[in-house]
Scaffold this motif. Structure first.
Motif, PDB file in Angstrom:
ATOM      1  N   ALA A 269    -111.951   5.504  43.519  1.00  0.00           N
ATOM      2  CA  ALA A 269    -111.548   6.430  42.457  1.00  0.00           C
ATOM      3  C   ALA A 269    -110.082   6.194  42.153  1.00  0.00           C
ATOM      4  O   ALA A 269    -109.264   6.077  43.066  1.00  0.00           O
ATOM      5  CB  ALA A 269    -111.756   7.859  42.936  1.00  0.00           C
ATOM      6  N   THR A 270    -109.743   6.086  40.902  1.00  0.00           N
ATOM      7  CA  THR A 270    -108.325   6.010  40.582  1.00  0.00           C
ATOM      8  C   THR A 270    -107.859   7.385  40.158  1.00  0.00           C
ATOM      9  O   THR A 270    -108.630   8.195  39.639  1.00  0.00           O
ATOM     10  CB  THR A 270    -108.061   5.013  39.433  1.00  0.00           C
ATOM     11  N   LEU A 271    -106.570   7.613  40.434  1.00  0.00           N
ATOM     12  CA  LEU A 271    -106.004   8.914  40.106  1.00  0.00           C
ATOM     13  C   LEU A 271    -105.409   8.813  38.709  1.00  0.00           C
ATOM     14  O   LEU A 271    -104.532   7.999  38.467  1.00  0.00           O
ATOM     15  CB  LEU A 271    -104.917   9.226  41.137  1.00  0.00           C
ATOM     16  N   PRO A 272    -105.907   9.566  37.778  1.00  0.00           N
ATOM     17  CA  PRO A 272    -105.379   9.446  36.414  1.00  0.00           C
ATOM     18  C   PRO A 272    -103.950   9.978  36.313  1.00  0.00           C
ATOM     19  O   PRO A 272    -103.525  10.782  37.157  1.00  0.00           O
ATOM     20  CB  PRO A 272    -106.342  10.296  35.584  1.00  0.00           C
ATOM     21  N   GLY A 273    -103.257   9.527  35.310  1.00  0.00           N
ATOM     22  CA  GLY A 273    -101.914  10.064  35.050  1.00  0.00           C
ATOM     23  C   GLY A 273    -100.827   9.373  35.850  1.00  0.00           C
ATOM     24  O   GLY A 273    -101.071   8.474  36.641  1.00  0.00           O
ATOM     25  N   GLU A 274     -99.622   9.803  35.604  1.00  0.00           N
ATOM     26  CA  GLU A 274     -98.433   9.230  36.213  1.00  0.00           C
ATOM     27  C   GLU A 274     -97.790  10.255  37.130  1.00  0.00           C
ATOM     28  O   GLU A 274     -97.952  11.451  36.919  1.00  0.00           O
ATOM     29  CB  GLU A 274     -97.415   8.896  35.107  1.00  0.00           C
ATOM     30  N   PRO A 275     -97.022   9.793  38.143  1.00  0.00           N
ATOM     31  CA  PRO A 275     -96.255  10.769  38.919  1.00  0.00           C
ATOM     32  C   PRO A 275     -95.291  11.495  37.978  1.00  0.00           C
ATOM     33  O   PRO A 275     -94.848  10.915  36.992  1.00  0.00           O
ATOM     34  CB  PRO A 275     -95.476   9.905  39.909  1.00  0.00           C
ATOM     35  N   PRO A 276     -94.989  12.745  38.254  1.00  0.00           N
ATOM     36  CA  PRO A 276     -94.185  13.513  37.306  1.00  0.00           C
ATOM     37  C   PRO A 276     -92.738  13.048  37.251  1.00  0.00           C
ATOM     38  O   PRO A 276     -92.246  12.402  38.162  1.00  0.00           O
ATOM     39  CB  PRO A 276     -94.263  14.930  37.857  1.00  0.00           C
ATOM     40  N   ASP A 277     -92.121  13.395  36.159  1.00  0.00           N
ATOM     41  CA  ASP A 277     -90.706  13.126  35.962  1.00  0.00           C
ATOM     42  C   ASP A 277     -89.912  14.108  36.816  1.00  0.00           C
ATOM     43  O   ASP A 277     -90.001  15.324  36.632  1.00  0.00           O
ATOM     44  CB  ASP A 277     -90.396  13.334  34.467  1.00  0.00           C
ATOM     45  N   LEU A 278     -89.136  13.579  37.765  1.00  0.00           N
ATOM     46  CA  LEU A 278     -88.437  14.484  38.681  1.00  0.00           C
ATOM     47  C   LEU A 278     -87.237  15.174  38.034  1.00  0.00           C
ATOM     48  O   LEU A 278     -86.631  16.066  38.627  1.00  0.00           O
ATOM     49  CB  LEU A 278     -87.985  13.713  39.935  1.00  0.00           C
ATOM     50  N   LEU A 279     -86.913  14.731  36.831  1.00  0.00           N
ATOM     51  CA  LEU A 279     -85.863  15.431  36.089  1.00  0.00           C
ATOM     52  C   LEU A 279     -86.360  16.790  35.642  1.00  0.00           C
ATOM     53  O   LEU A 279     -85.617  17.750  35.564  1.00  0.00           O
ATOM     54  CB  LEU A 279     -85.508  14.625  34.833  1.00  0.00           C
ATOM     55  N   ASP A 280     -87.652  16.806  35.297  1.00  0.00           N
ATOM     56  CA  ASP A 280     -88.234  18.006  34.721  1.00  0.00           C
ATOM     57  C   ASP A 280     -89.635  18.172  35.287  1.00  0.00           C
ATOM     58  O   ASP A 280     -90.615  17.918  34.597  1.00  0.00           O
ATOM     59  CB  ASP A 280     -88.263  17.841  33.190  1.00  0.00           C
ATOM     60  N   PRO A 281     -89.738  18.537  36.569  1.00  0.00           N
ATOM     61  CA  PRO A 281     -91.065  18.610  37.193  1.00  0.00           C
ATOM     62  C   PRO A 281     -91.893  19.727  36.554  1.00  0.00           C
ATOM     63  O   PRO A 281     -91.347  20.696  36.017  1.00  0.00           O
ATOM     64  CB  PRO A 281     -90.753  18.899  38.656  1.00  0.00           C
ATOM     65  N   PRO A 282     -93.220  19.551  36.581  1.00  0.00           N
ATOM     66  CA  PRO A 282     -94.090  20.580  35.999  1.00  0.00           C
ATOM     67  C   PRO A 282     -93.877  21.926  36.696  1.00  0.00           C
ATOM     68  O   PRO A 282     -93.457  21.971  37.857  1.00  0.00           O
ATOM     69  CB  PRO A 282     -95.493  20.068  36.277  1.00  0.00           C
ATOM     70  N   SER A 283     -94.158  22.990  35.988  1.00  0.00           N
ATOM     71  CA  SER A 283     -94.028  24.317  36.586  1.00  0.00           C
ATOM     72  C   SER A 283     -95.104  24.495  37.653  1.00  0.00           C
ATOM     73  O   SER A 283     -96.095  23.772  37.678  1.00  0.00           O
ATOM     74  CB  SER A 283     -94.208  25.382  35.502  1.00  0.00           C
ATOM     75  N   GLY A 284     -94.869  25.465  38.532  1.00  0.00           N
ATOM     76  CA  GLY A 284     -95.850  25.742  39.570  1.00  0.00           C
ATOM     77  C   GLY A 284     -95.987  24.571  40.506  1.00  0.00           C
ATOM     78  O   GLY A 284     -95.007  23.962  40.913  1.00  0.00           O
ATOM     79  N   CYS A 285     -97.240  24.218  40.840  1.00  0.00           N
ATOM     80  CA  CYS A 285     -97.485  23.067  41.705  1.00  0.00           C
ATOM     81  C   CYS A 285     -97.285  21.814  40.863  1.00  0.00           C
ATOM     82  O   CYS A 285     -97.892  21.664  39.802  1.00  0.00           O
ATOM     83  CB  CYS A 285     -98.902  23.124  42.255  1.00  0.00           C
ATOM     84  N   ALA A 286     -96.413  20.882  41.342  1.00  0.00           N
ATOM     85  CA  ALA A 286     -96.068  19.693  40.542  1.00  0.00           C
ATOM     86  C   ALA A 286     -97.276  18.805  40.293  1.00  0.00           C
ATOM     87  O   ALA A 286     -97.284  17.985  39.387  1.00  0.00           O
ATOM     88  CB  ALA A 286     -94.970  18.893  41.248  1.00  0.00           C
ATOM     89  N   PHE A 287     -98.315  18.967  41.101  1.00  0.00           N
ATOM     90  CA  PHE A 287     -99.488  18.097  40.981  1.00  0.00           C
ATOM     91  C   PHE A 287    -100.495  18.615  39.952  1.00  0.00           C
ATOM     92  O   PHE A 287    -101.429  17.897  39.582  1.00  0.00           O
ATOM     93  CB  PHE A 287    -100.143  17.940  42.362  1.00  0.00           C
ATOM     94  N   HIS A 288    -100.302  19.848  39.447  1.00  0.00           N
ATOM     95  CA  HIS A 288    -101.386  20.443  38.654  1.00  0.00           C
ATOM     96  C   HIS A 288    -101.840  19.660  37.435  1.00  0.00           C
ATOM     97  O   HIS A 288    -103.016  19.646  37.120  1.00  0.00           O
ATOM     98  CB  HIS A 288    -101.061  21.919  38.290  1.00  0.00           C
ATOM     99  N   PRO A 289    -100.943  18.896  36.732  1.00  0.00           N
ATOM    100  CA  PRO A 289    -101.458  18.180  35.551  1.00  0.00           C
ATOM    101  C   PRO A 289    -102.475  17.102  35.900  1.00  0.00           C
ATOM    102  O   PRO A 289    -103.254  16.697  35.047  1.00  0.00           O
ATOM    103  CB  PRO A 289    -100.192  17.553  34.946  1.00  0.00           C
ATOM    104  N   ARG A 290    -102.454  16.622  37.159  1.00  0.00           N
ATOM    105  CA  ARG A 290    -103.381  15.547  37.513  1.00  0.00           C
ATOM    106  C   ARG A 290    -104.490  16.062  38.429  1.00  0.00           C
ATOM    107  O   ARG A 290    -105.325  15.289  38.906  1.00  0.00           O
ATOM    108  CB  ARG A 290    -102.614  14.448  38.252  1.00  0.00           C
TER     109      ARG A 290
END
Lengths: 325, 382
Positions: A269-290
């Protein structure tokens, strides 16, 4: 097992100041390493693994800021130490095997002299004793003593890595940080060197931190493993248990992205998406978009770190059912 | 290595041959010959001028002159100088060459030492007033119009302050009664400098190899003792006052040359250092717990040295032609002035001879640079 921690890292946060704002390379990381234990840190590129290594030795570029936390090495917190005080700890108590072994040796000096240089920086031993020590070290990493007087360019890739390991062992440090120690080597040499490092570590009862993106390498040599994502430690626990029963969805995704030789066959299985931008990490859990399990809670608030049996994970929706405390 | 040296020497011979040919034809391409010099002199009738032309062989066909020139050069005979008749070209050059070499080598060595030391610090501490002032100051001096700056230095330090002589190689009034001639004194000075540098260099090499804890003290002591010995020997021989006169005449040109050229080395060193600082072995050296100074000097500067050394060797090579402008401003009777006056007086053998010496020096310097490179960088093997 009695607790004898060589290294205790608590709430370590390190930012890189950039024009666009602070990059949160290491964000509230806590872990500890017992004497003789080996810890693995895994994660994708840019998740802050190497930044942790550099922070532990306080070898940070000018724009790096140690925002908070403590690094307790053998009972001494090295964070408030001055550069001069820190220098005495480097290599003597904590040494490092670098990512780019090919380029970690100065091309204009003989390899033996570079090891002697490290010895002389920490003890006023006689030149003859230092030479004797170099011979011991070469013996330990199975390098021919005739190579002591040779230059780095005369070494093969595997030999250079052995020389680097010999150098890291020179002052008998309590802990060695190995940042991708074998990534640049071919698989056969990689395997040899990993086994030797493990043997030496056990023989000398040293602690190790292996940093790698390669789950297989970590599985082979580490007692405990920490999984990093976006500068945070998202899961931590004994290697066997983490691999058998990942709790964090990210760990699970990593596990299913690498093949198992003995286990049953399945499509990777490949993990979709890219690691987040550490300048502006996603709100909440940083992993949630993926994350396939993300809920509204994940998007809005940062999950707490909770104990699951022998493991710790930072997740609102653990994927494995282990009794939470 | 031996094979490489042999091959390079053969290459040098070929290059030298091409160089000799070019120099000969270019110099001979200028109209007229040495007899023109007397064209307006009523005391020299045309017959005498013709005899002069026959005597110096300038009426022979050019190809014959060329063959003679090549044969003579390879047998070490550069002919007779027309303007310094009857002195031989080799004799004139042997008098002038050491003056130029000493002046320009001293200036070049100082300029590189200063440039390297400043460049090291500049690369290490970027930002701040030190970088700003030395870069702006250095580049200003580097780009300034040399004759103007030379004249300003003379005006300030020799004319206004009166601390140093205005120009020339020595003070004629002082030397009128001298029991010894200037060239002898000068050659003794060169010999002294040579012996002292060999001794100091040997001390540095020995202390470096044995990793002595007090290497610094031994080194400083060796320099101090050598200087004391030099002063003692010169004063006891009674010629110190003459040697001092020559040294005083050297100060202004050396300082001027150093000031106008150090910025090149400084910026080269700085860039070379910045490039080296990104290497992983620099991080490794820090991780080993070495002091910042050891990381800078033993690892970064040592690796950044290579391009600087190349540039140094080539500067030395070109120092031999003696900067015509600098020598003219300071009335320094060296190769530059010799070249100019030889050309102006149609003294073709002397002009060709001077060019040939410069050419040989440059070729040898290239060879030395190659050998030095192999010594400085163990990765280079021939």
């Amino acid at each position: 097992m009695t607790s004898d921690p060589v290294l205790v890292v608590e709430d370590l946060t390190m930012h890189y100041a950039t024009r666009a704002g602070p990059v949160r390379a290491v964000d509230g990381v806590s872990f500890s390493v017992e004497r003789g234990q080996s810890l693995g840190l895994v994660g994708e590129s840019g998740c802050g693994k190497s930044s942790i290594a550099m922070t532990l030795l306080k070898l940070l570029p000018d724009n790096a800021r140690l925002v908070s936390g403590s690094i307790t090495l053998n009972g001494v917190d090295v964070v408030p130490l001055s550069e001069n005080q820190m220098r005495e700890h480097r290599w003597d108590r904590i040494s490092m095997v670098f990512q780019a072994a090919m380029n970690s040796l100065d091309p204009v000096y003989r390899v033996g002299d570079q090891i002697i240089e490290a010895l002389e920086a920490h003890s006023a031993s006689a030149p003859r004793d230092a030479m004797e020590r170099v011979r011991e070290l070469f013996d330990l990493v199975s390098l021919d003593p005739s190579y002591i007087r040779r230059y780095p360019h005369e070494y093969s890739g595997g030999m250079r890595q052995r020389a680097i390991i010999a150098m890291a062992l020179a002052c008998e440090p309590d802990i060695i940080v190995a940042d991708e120690p074998t990534t640049a080597l071919d698989v056969i040499v990689q395997d040899h060197i990993l086994r030797e490092m493990q043997a030496i570590q056990r023989a000398l009862n040293m602690s190790m931190i292996y940093i790698s993106h390669d789950m297989a390498v970590i599985a082979e040599v580490c007692d405990v493993v920490g999984v990093m994502y976006a500068g945070k430690l998202v899961e931590f626990g004994p290697t066997a248990e983490v691999y058998a029963r990942p709790i964090h969805p990210y760990t699970k995704a990593l596990m299913s992205a690498f093949p198992s030789v003995r286990g049953e066959k399945h499509d990777l299985a490949t993990l979709p998406g890219e690691p987040p931008d550490l300048l502006d990490p996603p709100s909440g859990c940083a992993f949630h978009p993926r994350c396939a399990y993300a809920t509204d809670e994940c998007r809005t608030s940062i999950p707490p770190t909770a104990k699951h049996g022998d493991q710790w994970a930072t997740c609102w929706n653990p994927v494995a059912d282990v009794d939470s405390e | 290595m031996a094979k490489y040296l042999l091959k390079r020497s053969a290459q040098i011979l070929v290059t030298l041959f091409v160089f000799l040919t070019l120099v000969f034809f270019i110099v001979n391409a200028q109209p007229g010959d040495v007899s023109n010099f007397y064209a307006l002199n009523p005391d020299v009738p045309p017959e005498t001028r013709e005899r002069l032309q026959d005597l110096f062989g300038v009426n022979e066909p050019l190809w014959k002159q060329y063959l003679v020139h090549i044969r003579n050069t390879f047998t070490g005979n550069f002919g007779v100088s027309f303007s310094h008749y009857p002195r031989s070209v080799a004799d004139v050059i042997m008098e002038r060459l050491p003056r130029t070499v000493v002046l320009f080598m001293t200036a070049t060595a100082l300029s590189f030492y200063l440039g390297f030391a400043l460049g090291k610090v500049l690369a290490w501490r970027r930002g701040g007033w030190f970088e700003y002032t030395s870069t702006v100051g250095g580049v200003t001096l580097y780009t300034v119009f040399t004759p103007w700056f030379g004249l300003m230095m003379i005006w300030l330090f020799a004319f206004k302050a009166g601390w140093l002589p205005i120009g020339k190689f020595l003070d004629p009034v002082l030397w009128r009664e001298a029991p010894i001639d200037a060239n002898t004194v000068f050659n003794q000075m060169i010999l002294t400098a040579f012996v002292v540098s060999i001794v100091v260099f040997a001390v540095f090499v020995i202390t470096g190899q044995r990793r002595m804890g007090n290497a610094r003290i031994t080194r400083i002591a060796s320099i101090v003792l050598a200087s004391l010995a030099v002063v003692g020997v010169w004063f006891s021989s009674g010629t110190a006052v003459y040697a001092w006169d020559i040294v005083r005449h050297m100060v202004l040109p050396v300082v001027t040359l150093t000031l106008i050229s150090f910025a090149g080395t400084m910026l080269l060193t700085r860039n070379s250092m910045l490039e080296t600082m990104r290497e992983d072995f620099v991080m490794a050296a820090r991780a080993k717990g070495l002091t910042e100074r050891a990381v800078r000097d033993k690892h970064v500067a040592r690796n950044a040295l290579l391009p600087v050394v190349t540039s140094f060797i080539f500067s030395l090579a070109f120092a031999v032609d003696g900067g015509v402008i600098t020598e003219s401003i300071f009335s320094w009777p060296g190769m530059g002035q010799t070249l100019v006056s030889a050309t102006l007086t149609e003294d073709l053998p002397l002009a060709v001879g001077a060019f040939v010496f410069v050419g040989i020096f440059v070729l040898v310097a290239h060879l030395v640079a190659d050998i030095l490179y192999a010594y400085l960088d163990p990765r280079i093997r021939y």
